[in-house]
Design a protein around this motif. Sequence first.
Motif, PDB file in Angstrom:
ATOM      1  N   PHE A 195      43.137  63.516  31.654  1.00 26.57           N
ATOM      2  CA  PHE A 195      42.512  64.831  31.807  1.00 26.57           C
ATOM      3  C   PHE A 195      42.635  65.340  33.239  1.00 26.57           C
ATOM      4  O   PHE A 195      42.816  66.519  33.469  1.00 26.57           O
ATOM      5  N   ALA A 196      42.540  64.428  34.194  1.00 21.94           N
ATOM      6  CA  ALA A 196      42.656  64.798  35.608  1.00 21.94           C
ATOM      7  C   ALA A 196      43.372  63.659  36.324  1.00 21.94           C
ATOM      8  O   ALA A 196      42.736  62.845  36.998  1.00 21.94           O
ATOM      9  N   PRO A 197      44.688  63.549  36.130  1.00 20.38           N
ATOM     10  CA  PRO A 197      45.393  62.390  36.685  1.00 20.38           C
ATOM     11  C   PRO A 197      45.241  62.293  38.202  1.00 20.38           C
ATOM     12  O   PRO A 197      45.438  63.276  38.911  1.00 20.38           O
ATOM     13  N   ASP A 198      44.821  61.138  38.643  1.00 18.35           N
ATOM     14  CA  ASP A 198      44.689  60.854  40.072  1.00 18.35           C
ATOM     15  C   ASP A 198      45.267  59.453  40.266  1.00 18.35           C
ATOM     16  O   ASP A 198      46.027  58.998  39.420  1.00 18.35           O
ATOM     17  N   GLN A 199      44.847  58.736  41.317  1.00 15.80           N
ATOM     18  CA  GLN A 199      45.483  57.427  41.479  1.00 15.80           C
ATOM     19  C   GLN A 199      44.915  56.365  40.548  1.00 15.80           C
ATOM     20  O   GLN A 199      45.528  55.330  40.344  1.00 15.80           O
ATOM     21  N   GLY A 200      43.716  56.596  39.962  1.00 17.10           N
ATOM     22  CA  GLY A 200      43.150  55.655  39.005  1.00 17.10           C
ATOM     23  C   GLY A 200      42.847  54.303  39.620  1.00 17.10           C
ATOM     24  O   GLY A 200      42.522  54.199  40.804  1.00 17.10           O
ATOM     25  N   THR A 201      42.956  53.274  38.795  1.00 21.46           N
ATOM     26  CA  THR A 201      42.697  51.902  39.257  1.00 21.46           C
ATOM     27  C   THR A 201      43.952  51.060  39.071  1.00 21.46           C
ATOM     28  O   THR A 201      44.522  51.024  37.982  1.00 21.46           O
ATOM     29  N   LEU A 202      44.344  50.383  40.132  1.00 19.51           N
ATOM     30  CA  LEU A 202      45.515  49.508  40.061  1.00 19.51           C
ATOM     31  C   LEU A 202      45.054  48.084  39.782  1.00 19.51           C
ATOM     32  O   LEU A 202      44.114  47.606  40.413  1.00 19.51           O
ATOM     33  N   ILE A 203      45.708  47.437  38.830  1.00 18.88           N
ATOM     34  CA  ILE A 203      45.415  46.022  38.566  1.00 18.88           C
ATOM     35  C   ILE A 203      46.353  45.233  39.487  1.00 18.88           C
ATOM     36  O   ILE A 203      47.575  45.316  39.340  1.00 18.88           O
ATOM     37  N   THR A 204      45.791  44.488  40.425  1.00 22.41           N
ATOM     38  CA  THR A 204      46.643  43.845  41.435  1.00 22.41           C
ATOM     39  C   THR A 204      46.769  42.349  41.183  1.00 22.41           C
ATOM     40  O   THR A 204      45.916  41.743  40.546  1.00 22.41           O
ATOM     41  N   PHE A 205      47.812  41.795  41.737  1.00 20.52           N
ATOM     42  CA  PHE A 205      48.023  40.352  41.613  1.00 20.52           C
ATOM     43  C   PHE A 205      47.701  39.641  42.911  1.00 20.52           C
ATOM     44  O   PHE A 205      47.711  38.436  42.985  1.00 20.52           O
ATOM     45  N   GLU A 206      47.430  40.436  43.945  1.00 17.98           N
ATOM     46  CA  GLU A 206      47.153  39.790  45.228  1.00 17.98           C
ATOM     47  C   GLU A 206      45.677  39.441  45.304  1.00 17.98           C
ATOM     48  O   GLU A 206      44.816  40.171  44.812  1.00 17.98           O
ATOM     49  N   GLU A 207      45.390  38.306  45.890  1.00 21.39           N
ATOM     50  CA  GLU A 207      44.003  37.904  46.120  1.00 21.39           C
ATOM     51  C   GLU A 207      43.676  38.219  47.557  1.00 21.39           C
ATOM     52  O   GLU A 207      44.377  37.773  48.463  1.00 21.39           O
ATOM     53  N   ASN A 208      42.632  39.002  47.762  1.00 20.84           N
ATOM     54  CA  ASN A 208      42.199  39.208  49.143  1.00 20.84           C
ATOM     55  C   ASN A 208      41.527  37.936  49.629  1.00 20.84           C
ATOM     56  O   ASN A 208      41.169  37.083  48.842  1.00 20.84           O
ATOM     57  N   SER A 209      41.361  37.835  50.921  1.00 19.54           N
ATOM     58  CA  SER A 209      40.638  36.672  51.409  1.00 19.54           C
ATOM     59  C   SER A 209      39.209  36.777  50.880  1.00 19.54           C
ATOM     60  O   SER A 209      38.656  37.865  50.745  1.00 19.54           O
ATOM     61  N   SER A 210      38.639  35.625  50.567  1.00 23.50           N
ATOM     62  CA  SER A 210      37.376  35.661  49.834  1.00 23.50           C
ATOM     63  C   SER A 210      36.274  36.364  50.623  1.00 23.50           C
ATOM     64  O   SER A 210      35.354  36.920  50.046  1.00 23.50           O
ATOM     65  N   MET A 211      36.344  36.354  51.947  1.00 25.74           N
ATOM     66  CA  MET A 211      35.296  36.999  52.724  1.00 25.74           C
ATOM     67  C   MET A 211      35.266  38.511  52.508  1.00 25.74           C
ATOM     68  O   MET A 211      34.262  39.161  52.721  1.00 25.74           O
ATOM     69  N   GLU A 212      36.397  39.064  52.099  1.00 29.42           N
ATOM     70  CA  GLU A 212      36.429  40.516  51.899  1.00 29.42           C
ATOM     71  C   GLU A 212      36.129  40.907  50.456  1.00 29.42           C
ATOM     72  O   GLU A 212      36.060  42.069  50.117  1.00 29.42           O
ATOM     73  N   GLN A 213      35.985  39.905  49.607  1.00 27.07           N
ATOM     74  CA  GLN A 213      35.763  40.216  48.202  1.00 27.07           C
ATOM     75  C   GLN A 213      34.322  40.593  47.947  1.00 27.07           C
ATOM     76  O   GLN A 213      33.414  39.949  48.460  1.00 27.07           O
ATOM     77  N   PRO A 214      34.101  41.606  47.113  1.00 26.72           N
ATOM     78  CA  PRO A 214      32.728  41.785  46.656  1.00 26.72           C
ATOM     79  C   PRO A 214      32.347  40.568  45.816  1.00 26.72           C
ATOM     80  O   PRO A 214      33.215  39.937  45.200  1.00 26.72           O
ATOM     81  N   LEU A 215      31.070  40.262  45.814  1.00 28.21           N
ATOM     82  CA  LEU A 215      30.613  39.099  45.062  1.00 28.21           C
ATOM     83  C   LEU A 215      30.910  39.279  43.573  1.00 28.21           C
ATOM     84  O   LEU A 215      31.495  38.423  42.920  1.00 28.21           O
ATOM     85  N   ILE A 216      30.497  40.431  43.063  1.00 31.67           N
ATOM     86  CA  ILE A 216      30.711  40.762  41.654  1.00 31.67           C
ATOM     87  C   ILE A 216      31.505  42.062  41.603  1.00 31.67           C
ATOM     88  O   ILE A 216      31.175  43.011  42.305  1.00 31.67           O
ATOM     89  N   SER A 217      32.562  42.094  40.797  1.00 37.65           N
ATOM     90  CA  SER A 217      33.349  43.324  40.701  1.00 37.65           C
ATOM     91  C   SER A 217      32.902  44.198  39.544  1.00 37.65           C
ATOM     92  O   SER A 217      33.036  45.405  39.589  1.00 37.65           O
ATOM     93  N   GLY A 218      32.418  43.561  38.488  1.00 43.14           N
ATOM     94  CA  GLY A 218      32.038  44.382  37.351  1.00 43.14           C
ATOM     95  C   GLY A 218      31.198  43.644  36.335  1.00 43.14           C
ATOM     96  O   GLY A 218      31.045  42.418  36.387  1.00 43.14           O
ATOM     97  N   ILE A 219      30.664  44.459  35.430  1.00 36.77           N
ATOM     98  CA  ILE A 219      29.844  43.933  34.331  1.00 36.77           C
ATOM     99  C   ILE A 219      30.471  44.418  33.025  1.00 36.77           C
ATOM    100  O   ILE A 219      30.831  45.590  32.912  1.00 36.77           O
ATOM    101  N   ALA A 220      30.597  43.516  32.075  1.00 32.92           N
ATOM    102  CA  ALA A 220      31.099  43.920  30.756  1.00 32.92           C
ATOM    103  C   ALA A 220      30.062  43.547  29.709  1.00 32.92           C
ATOM    104  O   ALA A 220      29.226  42.679  29.940  1.00 32.92           O
ATOM    105  N   TYR A 221      30.126  44.237  28.593  1.00 29.50           N
ATOM    106  CA  TYR A 221      29.188  43.901  27.519  1.00 29.50           C
ATOM    107  C   TYR A 221      29.902  43.959  26.185  1.00 29.50           C
ATOM    108  O   TYR A 221      30.961  44.583  26.056  1.00 29.50           O
TER     109      TYR A 221
END
Length: 416
Positions: A232-258
């Motif tokens: 509906f409004a194409p923008d950059q969206g979300t990229l699924i990446t294969f790179e792992e950031n260093s753990s210190m830069e990672q958010p603790l939790i990225s998401g919740i699913a149900y």
Amino acid sequence: MSLFVEKYGGTSVADAERINAVADNVAKSHQQGHQMVVVLSAMSGETNRLLALADQIHPDADAREVDMLVSTGEQVTIALLAMALHHRGIDARSYTGGQVNILTDNVYGKARIVDIDAQRIRTDLEQNRVVVVAGFQGVDNEGNITTLGRGGSDTTAVALAAALSADECKIYTDVDGVYTCDPRIEPNARRLDKITFEEMLELASSGAKVLQTRSVEFAGKYRVPLRVLSSFAPDQGTLITFEENSSMEQPLISGIAYSKDEAKLTIVGVPDEPGVASKILEPISAAHINIDMIVQNVGDDGTTDFTFTVPRADFETSRNILESIAKSLLAKEVRADINMAKVSVVGVGMRSHAGVATTMFKALAQEGINIILISTSEIKISVVIDDKYLELAIRSLHKAFQLDESGNDITGKKQQ
Ligand code: ADP
Ligand code: ASP
Ligand code: MG
């Protein structure tokens, strides 16, 4: 010049106006010189309509005929999009799954792709054609039409992207990316610019239907660059990446699913001896039912209670199977509850950070929500609860893990 596979979901092809909008989007990329393979879903609501129709004719319709029926939804949209592209002066051809050799096993309704011979598509692309493929369907080795399970067009797209070594697979849908939680349930959910493939796999397999789990598995196996974005409004969206950031830069939790699609079965009081678990689960998996969580409690009297969860659609079949084997297993009884829900928190940050389970259980306890089953993986904690508490549980966890604030970073540093 790049090769893109673009998939448009049901709401993105819901009517003639939306199909014209898709055609405009595809035409733009084609005119920029990109090779385009487009995978379409049926119009939104159509697959459900067809399934309901089958149900009116036969309450337990033959699975082969159901696939023959539901696969027609995608044939409508592909033909219409090809026409819309012709109208824009673009050479395009629509194909069913079988016509582009998407070979599957013969498990109707949840078939798995075993092979794709993409030669026909390549030949068309070389002739500057846009190739439009029906999602969700394939053929088995006897030529029977099969379907890939609900949401299966995502998997068609990623599998084609893998077979064609596409530069990117774009999943166009009705949200503008992957969020910290389903934005329809949690209004404070935030869109993520990036998410790791592992996290996406856990979110999808825990119920986030924005991508079908199999599609993420394919993306991981064949390293397909994958992006989720809005038609509906194409923008950059979300990229699924294969790179792992260093753990210190990672958010603790990225998401919740149900998932509301949970049912629980318990076989009570079976003798606690080697081989019991396999005797219980073998007939269930022979019926192609996916078992999710499993818990076994051994009592003092030398018997064990064996509990597991299955998708709701498989509840009756599973219960019948258990009841039919209960006697031979010397079980006391079979207990069954269909009103279960599962909530999962996912994040690679968990690997390097303790205390996630404590935060999760505390947040649920504060709301008086009883946890019935728990399971964990390296980057996920899931709990099964009574489904009437689902929304409350999601909201309290989204808050407890500060997912509504951009910056739930364990270092306290703001996320970009
Ligand atoms: P399509 O028909 O395009 O395949 P789906 O309905 O299958 O669309 O998937 C998109 C839906 O996924 C969204 O409308 C949203 O409600 C739901 N969804 C669930 N979890 C998430 C999430 N974490 N991020 C974004 N959307 C999500
Ligand atoms: N039309 C199918 C469904 O509704 C496949 C898809 O949309 O991905 O599940
Ligand atoms: Mg979908």
